[in-house]
Structure formats: C-alpha cells, structure tokens
Design an enzyme around this catalytic site. Structure first.
Site, PDB file in Angstrom:
ATOM      1  N   ASP A 226       1.616   0.275  19.224  1.00  0.00           N
ATOM      2  CA  ASP A 226       2.061   1.118  19.826  1.00  0.00           C
ATOM      3  C   ASP A 226       1.877   2.688  18.523  1.00  0.00           C
ATOM      4  OD1 ASP A 226       3.045  -0.402  18.250  1.00  0.00           O
ATOM      5  OD2 ASP A 226       5.610   0.487  18.684  1.00  0.00           O
TER       6      ASP A 226
ATOM      7  N   GLU B 278       1.657   1.068   5.309  1.00  0.00           N
ATOM      8  CA  GLU B 278       1.507   0.528   5.972  1.00  0.00           C
ATOM      9  C   GLU B 278       0.543   0.694   6.757  1.00  0.00           C
ATOM     10  OE1 GLU B 278       3.736   0.484  10.818  1.00  0.00           O
ATOM     11  OE2 GLU B 278       3.980   2.105   9.766  1.00  0.00           O
TER      12      GLU B 278
END
Length: 749
Positions: free
Chosen positions: A466, A670
C-alpha cells in the site's frame, strides 16, 4: 549460515561478523553502548602514567583562557605513536557535545551530515597524555559517530568518558552490523503484558472522543482475560478496558468494534514471579517494523526473522512464530497487525518458511518437533480457511487473491484520508460528511461503487503493497504472482515436512480442523504435492508471459493478464515455482528492467506512468526499492545458481544503505529511492519515510531494512564485504576485479 534451509541448496559461507575486539590491549572496544558506558572502570584514565606537571599545566591553560590567549597547539599524533594501545580520548561529555553541535550541526537538526557546512574538524584531548595532547577528528563520518557516542554517553549519565578512537573510525559495515545486533533489534522488541500494556494498548489511530487503553482477548484464552482483568483492577489509573471477543468474528462485528478500537492479545507464557513466588503470565516478545509501533505485524515479522537468525537471536524469531500460531488459532489468520480493525485482514503468508528456518536452528533441542508440528498445523489451517476459501479463491483459475472482507470506510486511516473520494457522495445525499460516513458504514446508505472502491482498498492493504498504481481500483480481482508464489511455497513446504519430518503422517487435532475435516484427520504429503503441481500449472497458464520473460498478475474479473511490470515476478524464483528455463528468461529479459544503482526497483517507470500534481508518486512504484523485494530476489537467484546476479544486486543495495549511513549520521530508513546515488533515503511519496526523525543517534533503524543488511552480507563474498567497508561503488569494484582477472590470465600465457 543457510540461506534456504528447507532445500538442498548450499549457500555461500558467511563472512566473519563485525569484530568484537577482544584482544589483550583493546578489551571491549566495540561493546554495546550499555556495557561500554556503564562500566565505571573503563572511564577511569588508568592508562596514563603519573604526570608531575598536570596541575601547573592546567593552571597555565586556565590563565591563558582568562587572558583570551590561544593555547599552544601540540599534535597528539607526534606524541602518541609510541604508546602500544589504540588512541583514546578524554572527553567532558556535555561541553564537547555542545561545541560539536554548535560548530558542525549547522542546520540544527541534531545530526551531522554531508549537508552541514561546518569546518568538519574538532580537536579532542588524548587520554594517554591526561588531556595534555590533542588530536583532530576530521570528516562527516567520524564527527557524526562522535555525536552518536556522546549522545549515548549522556543518556547513560556520563559526565566524563574515555572514548576509543576505534569507535569513531570503525569500518562502517561493521559499525552498522553491530548497531543492528546490539541496539536496533532491542529498540524494536516489544512484549504485551502488564509491563507494557499502558503504552501498547493505547491506539494512535483511536479517533474516538474517549481514547483509552483497550485490549481484546479471544475466548480461547481465559487465562489471559483473567490476567488483564486483574491488571485493570490493580491499576485503575490506567483506565484499561479489557474486552472478551465473541467466538465468531464477522465483518459486522469488526465494524461495530470501530467505536472501541483496541489491541489484540498475543501469546503469553507462564513464569514464576520472583517477588511473590506465584505463577503469572509474561508476553512472548516480537519485533515491530519501526519505533512508533507496538503491535505485531505480518510479513514484516518474517523479513525481520531472517536478520534475527543471522544474529543468532533464535529465541526471538521462535517467539514470533509462536505469536503467529496463536493468531491463527484464535483469530483465524496471521493479521495485517494485532489491532481490532485488522481482524478481517491478513498479509502475505510466510509462516512455513519462517518456522522451518527456526526449526533448522533448534532441531536438536527439546520441544523442537512439537514447535514445528504446531507451526505446520497452523499453516494448514490458515491455508484452508483464508487463502483457498471464499472470497480470496478464484474458482475459475484455482488461483488466490488478496480479497479481505470488511464493511465501510477503513477506520485506521486519518479522518481526511478519503475526503476526495467521499465528497461527491456527501453532496449527492445532502448530508454532512460525518452523517454520510455513519450511514454508509452501518448500511443505511447503499453505494455499490463505493463498496467496490473500498473492497480494492482493503485488498491493497492486505497485499502489503500500500500503495501502488499496479493495484489501483483492481487489487481484489487480481491473482497476483506474489501471493500465488507464496502459496506454492506453503504447499511444497508442507508436503516436504510431512514426508521428511512426520513420516508422511500428520494428525490434525480438533482445534486445527477446517471445513469438513474431522478431528484426528491424517494429512499425507501426496495431496500437498498435487496442490503444488496444480498451482504451478495455473501460474504457468495465467501468469507467465513467454514473450516478456516474466510473470504478471491476472485479472480474474476481466479474464486477462495484466501488463504492470513488478519486482514480485522474482518471488517465483524464491518459491521455486519457475522452471530453469523460465528463470533464465527472467534473468535475461526481466532483470535489466528492474536493476538500478541501488538495487531492485519495485516496478518499472513505464508501468508506473506519468506523475504530477493530479497523479502523485506511490511508494511501492518506481523509483523506490524495498527490502522484501531485494531479499526474495537474492535468495531466488541464488536458488537457481545465478550467484553473480544475486551478489551484484545485494552489493548495490548494501552499498546504498552503507553510503547513506555514513553520509547522514547513521540513518537507516523504511524504503529508498534506488535511483538516487547521493541521498536515497529521501522519498517523495505518501506516508513519507520512517527512520529519519531521530536526535543524535538512531536507535531502531527499520525492521526489514535492518534484516536485509545483515542477510545481504551473507550473500556477498568476502572481497565485496571489504569493498563495501571502503565505500567502493559497484562499477569501480567490478572493474578492479576484472582487471585483476585479466592480469592473472596474462601471467599464465
């Protein structure tokens, strides 16, 4: 260390880990910060001999300071060369930290990076001379390491330290590996019990009028309900709301729970309280993706376990598998994350490989076989009840889709997240935004188009990707190569484990029975072999594209193959679903489309399409690269003996991370823009980037990037590891290798 312990493949021998410097002269130089800064004897300057002029010298310096005169400069390096020990510095923590920040942190963000424009030099006093001699610390890397070390020393209450120079100029590959091993894993480890419930049970996505700590306990764990009820009674100031979940979890139930969102209980173990001598419960630990999380996540946990196993943190990886088995047993699936609003939603399934890797480490220990048995039983239950059942199974192709159940607007998103989607419907119905959301969520307002939109939105979140233009408006209809590769791996892992470990006979107890299964039903390997063969035939028929030499998703609604080029095509190599011929075609035709300066792209620029104000970047599209895509591609390429390609991709990813770590104060984030050679940690996509916002020293990195780093170091060879330590770009490294080869060949002629 095995890369693929569940197959016959022999991986490369792992290079040596970061040195711990346990020599006779430098004992504990690279100890973890707690050990290093809490050992009082380390920070007593015992190495320096008695100096008769210390008092008078210090008095002279103080007089010169009062008169505004500059102290005569003596190069420490001239005086220290005869000392048999490594150089060490005598540092007053707070004044030095202030001087360092005011001089070198020119943008005031509590980090020293290549973007700061200070002089990039700071003078420290040497310990061996009792502070009489001085030595210059130069360059961004050493100065940023000094900032990190001083920040840690201050946290541990040190006013004065004796600091080893080796901690400042440490090989960056060793330093980052050591930070991950000694600090980042600890910073990301959580357990759910009385010690943490006050913080963990508070939901940052609780948008209700009365946010309070709340935990939901499944019916099958009455001992946990009793435990948390007692915690709430003993500590009323927490306002802890303990709720017992109903036996059957439905979309309607989950929707109605949105007014009281809470944490979901995970596995606990019995222990004896040392204070009371009574039995109590203690949460099984797990690793979270980033520092702001307190709940157990799905596929992040698998990737993290790969790094934990490299660092021999086997008990922690085992505990995470046990938490997953608890979730399957009581919630029916491995959840997106353990919050109430995720009860209908799973994530990419990796349990069998995760459990087998742990078992490979503990198989000679008591209870190992029972651990594996429970894990395989849980995987079988999840396989049948989630992935090959309605609504995720497509009955026509026999392939599976990300297609979770759910009703209404996903509650975990910020209030304004879907405003642009909902506003036309609000106007259509002539009500307020809040009235429309309430009416739609509770079924009083019917909007089939909106139902379809949110079905795909939930599917994107279940996919773990996502968001991406690959899945926009269609995800729930797609039989993806990633999911079906993972299920093929489940099928082959389960077949092989039943055959080789359980002597081709696995008894299914009542709590793991699904559908028409009877208690004590016996599973054999043959049926799982057949399932794997059927899935491979379907994957070849619907997902493989011979002309393009790669796999694509299949649209089960429109009955056609998609054209979005995704790095998940390489998951087929990881799972072993590709034939050798298909694997060779992927390396020849597909790999060049995804390879960038920093590793693998998530997707190609052509597939993403044009972007602009009306069509912004999505974080799982070009130009971003993610740790899971790298890890699975390396392992898959290695599985099919494309060792050179695996090493090259791993080197590029590791180089990019190491370079950012050196240039930007130890940052580990990340995701990365793998097309940017200078500052790849800067991304321009929704959700930003986690891991950037720290002061002085990074404490956690990011879970799966930490894992990808230490796992990747098992892929590259020893020459590559040394080159990474000197920040040698891949092109420079390979050119030197080829020149050496040519020279060696010439000498043979």
């Amino acid at each position: 260390m095995p890369i693929i312990p569940t197959t016959e493949i022999t991986p490369p021998a792992p290079p040596p880990g970061p040195p711990r410097s346990r020599g006779s002269t430098d004992e504990g130089v690279f100890d973890d910060a707690r050990t290093y800064y809490t050992a009082d004897e380390r920070h007593l300057n015992t190495r320096a001999g008695a100096r008769t002029r210390t008092y008078s010298q210090n008095s002279l310096f103080k007089q010169m300071e009062r008169m505004g005169l500059k102290e005569p400069y003596r190069r420490g390096s001239h005086d220290e060369s005869t000392i048999p020990h490594s150089r060490r510095f005598l540092i007053q923590v707070e004044p030095t930290l202030q001087s360092l920040q005011s001089q070198e942190d020119t943008d005031g963000n509590m980090q020293i990076t290549i973007e700061d424009n200070g002089p990039k030099v700071l003078t420290l006093r040497t310990a061996a001379s009792n502070g009489h001699n001085r030595f210059d610390i130069r360059g961004t890397y050493m100065l940023s390491n000094l900032l990190q070390e001083l920040s840690l020393a201050k946290e541990y209450g040190r006013k004065q330290i004796i600091l080893d120079e080796a901690r400042l100029n440490e090989n960056p590959v060793n330093r980052l590996s050591r930070m991950i091993r000694d600090h980042f894993w600890e910073g990301l480890t959580r357990r759910i019990d009385a010690s943490s419930i006050e913080i963990a049970a508070r939901d940052p996505k609780d948008w209700t009028d009365d946010p309070r700590p709340r935990i939901y306990v499944p019916r099958g764990a009455p001992e946990q309900y009793e435990y948390y009820t007692k915690v709430a009674e003993d500590r009323p100031e927490l306002r802890l709301d303990v709720q017992l979940l109903p036996e059957k979890i439905t979309p309607e139930l989950v929707r109605d729970m949105n007014s009281k969102p809470g944490l979901l209980a995970v596995d606990m173990e019995e222990e004896v309280d040392p204070k009371t001598g009574k039995k109590t419960l203690k949460g099984r630990p797990f690793v979270v993706p980033g520092g702001r999380f307190n709940e157990l996540y799905g596929w992040d946990s698998y990737m993290e376990s790969l790094g934990l196993l490299v660092h021999d943190k086997v008990d922690l990886a085992k505990s995470m598998v046990q938490n997953f088995c608890f979730c399957i047993k009581h919630y029916g699936k491995i959840l997106n994350a353990t919050r109430s609003y995720y009860l209908c939603r799973s994530q990419p399934p990796f349990l069998t490989d995760m459990a087998l890797r742990v078992y490979d480490k503990i198989k000679h220990e008591p209870g190992a076989l029972e651990f594996l048995r429970t894990s395989i039983l849980a995987a079988i239950k999840e396989y049948h009840s989630v992935w090959v059942a309605e609504p995720r199974l497509d009955p026509v192709t026999g392939l599976s889709r990300y297609r979770p159940e759910g009703l209404g607007v996903p509650p975990e998103t910020e209030a304004g997240h879907f405003v642009h989607i909902l506003e036309p419907y609000v106007e259509k119905h002539g009500c307020t935004f809040e009235e429309f959301v309430d009416g739609y969520n509770n079924g009083r307002i019917k909007e089939p188009e909106l139902d379809n939109y949110f079905m795909h939105d939930r599917a994107v979140r279940e996919s773990g990707h996502d968001t991406t233009y690959r899945f926009e408006g269609c995800c729930a209809d797609l039989a993806t190569i990633d999911l079906n590769s993972l299920l093929f791996k489940y099928e082959t892992d389960i077949a092989r484990t039943i055959r080789n470990v359980f002597h081709d006979k696995l008894v299914i107890p009542a709590e793991y029975c699904v559908g028409s299964m009877e208690p004590n039903h016996v599973e054999a390997s043959a049926i799982w072999d057949r399932r794997a063969k059927r899935r491979k035939l379907a994957i070849d028929k619907y997902l493989w594209n011979e002309q393009e030499g790669m796999y694509f998703d299949y649209d089960t609604a429109n009955r056609k193959q998609c054209s979005y080029e995704s790095a998940t095509t390489f998951w087929a190599l990881w799972a072993g679903v590709a034939s050798p011929k298909q694997a060779a075609a992927m390396v020849t035709k597909a790999l060049p489309k995804f390879e960038a300066v920093g590793g693998l792209l998530s997707g190609t620029e052509e597939s993403r399409g044009e972007i602009g104000l009306e069509r912004p970047n999505r974080q799982w599209d070009y130009p971003y690269g993610w740790a899971p895509q790298q890890i699975l591609a390396w392992t898959g390429l290695y599985r099919y003996s494309f060792t050179e390609e695996a090493e090259r991709l791993a080197y590029k990813w590791l180089f990019m991370i190491t370079k950012a770590f050196v240039d930007f104060n130890g940052v580990v984030v990340e995701k990365y823009d793998v097309t940017r050679p200078i500052d790849p940690h800067r991304v321009d996509a929704e959700y930003g980037n986690q891991g950037l916002d720290f002061k002085g020293v990074a404490k956690e990195g990011f879970g799966w990037v930490n894992a990808s780093y230490v796992y990747g170091l098992q892929i590259v060879n020893a020459h590559m590891r040394r080159a990474l330590g000197t920040l040698t770009p891949y092109e420079t490294f390979i050119r030197a290798v080829e020149e050496n080869r040519a020279k060696a060949l010439a000498e043979l002629v």
